[in-house]
Design an enzyme around this catalytic site. Structure first.
Site, PDB file in Angstrom:
ATOM      1  N   ASN A  40       0.839  -1.200   0.000  1.00  0.00           N
ATOM      2  CA  ASN A  40       0.000   0.000   0.000  1.00  0.00           C
ATOM      3  C   ASN A  40       0.871   1.245   0.000  1.00  0.00           C
ATOM      4  O   ASN A  40       1.946   1.285   0.602  1.00  0.00           O
ATOM      5  CB  ASN A  40      -1.010  -0.009   1.157  1.00  0.00           C
ATOM      6  N   GLU A  42       0.257   5.128   0.674  1.00  0.00           N
ATOM      7  CA  GLU A  42      -0.669   6.171   1.112  1.00  0.00           C
ATOM      8  C   GLU A  42      -0.198   7.544   0.660  1.00  0.00           C
ATOM      9  O   GLU A  42       0.946   7.717   0.209  1.00  0.00           O
ATOM     10  CB  GLU A  42      -0.821   6.090   2.642  1.00  0.00           C
ATOM     11  N   CYS A  51      -4.010   0.559  -2.525  1.00  0.00           N
ATOM     12  CA  CYS A  51      -3.889  -0.683  -1.750  1.00  0.00           C
ATOM     13  C   CYS A  51      -2.784  -1.580  -2.310  1.00  0.00           C
ATOM     14  O   CYS A  51      -2.395  -1.468  -3.486  1.00  0.00           O
ATOM     15  CB  CYS A  51      -5.198  -1.456  -1.780  1.00  0.00           C
ATOM     16  N   GLU A  53      -2.968  -4.712  -3.047  1.00  0.00           N
ATOM     17  CA  GLU A  53      -3.455  -5.557  -4.136  1.00  0.00           C
ATOM     18  C   GLU A  53      -3.391  -4.799  -5.469  1.00  0.00           C
ATOM     19  O   GLU A  53      -3.029  -5.368  -6.506  1.00  0.00           O
ATOM     20  CB  GLU A  53      -4.905  -5.999  -3.878  1.00  0.00           C
ATOM     21  N   CYS A  84     -10.392  -4.843   0.471  1.00  0.00           N
ATOM     22  CA  CYS A  84     -11.518  -3.899   0.430  1.00  0.00           C
ATOM     23  C   CYS A  84     -12.383  -4.201  -0.799  1.00  0.00           C
ATOM     24  O   CYS A  84     -11.981  -4.972  -1.686  1.00  0.00           O
ATOM     25  CB  CYS A  84     -11.003  -2.460   0.398  1.00  0.00           C
ATOM     26  N   CYS A  87     -10.747  -3.548  -4.200  1.00  0.00           N
ATOM     27  CA  CYS A  87      -9.719  -4.536  -4.564  1.00  0.00           C
ATOM     28  C   CYS A  87     -10.345  -5.869  -4.950  1.00  0.00           C
ATOM     29  O   CYS A  87      -9.800  -6.590  -5.786  1.00  0.00           O
ATOM     30  CB  CYS A  87      -8.718  -4.711  -3.422  1.00  0.00           C
TER      31      CYS A  87
END
Ligand code: THU
Length: 130
Positions: A40, A42, A51, A53, A84, A87
């Site tokens: 991830n 950010e 993310c 993924e 999530c 994803c």
């Protein structure tokens, strides 16, 4: 430790997660056998974060592959980390319904679900036919 877990654990170390403090690593096995990694990333403008993924999928597609046969996601959560909603849709784009997604903790707990189980009733290309 499997090669996929090893890859996900290693790439998780590179996660850029200064805002949540929640580092995630993801690894995909492409149909060719090559392993792709993502973490991830950010951003101070929070919605711009991505993310793990998504990063692994981007690495796979950038390398010229569009199908994966196995996925592994790991985080420092008390229970195996679950992808999530966004994803799940991204995984469904490049993995068949029966592809196994292993969700894991750093400590070693694991839970395995198929992509179809993660995203029942997925929106897929068949809807585009009109
Ligand atoms: N996150 C992932 O990278 N993958 C998941 O499966 C769950 C959540 C990230 C997004 C954000 O950077 C942090 O974890 C906290 O939500």
């Amino acid at each position: 430790m499997t090669d996929l877990r090893q890859a996900a654990i290693a790439v998780r170390e590179n996660a850029h997660a200064p805002y949540s403090g929640f580092k995630v690593g993801a690894a995909l096995r492409g149909a060719s056998g090559t392993i792709y990694r993502g973490c991830n990333v950010e951003n101070v403008a929070y919605p711009e974060g991505t993310c793990a993924e998504a990063g692994a999928i981007a690495a796979m597609v950038a390398a010229g592959e569009t199908v994966f046969t196995e996925a592994y996601v790991v985080a420092g959560s008390p229970l195996p980390v679950t992808p999530c909603g966004g994803c799940r849709q991204k995984l469904a784009e490049f993995g068949a319904g029966d592809v196994r997604v292993t969700m894991a903790t750093v400590e070693g707990s694991e839970q395995v679900l198929s992509i179809a189980d993660l995203l029942p009733g997925a929106f897929d290309p068949s809807f585009l036919g009109g």
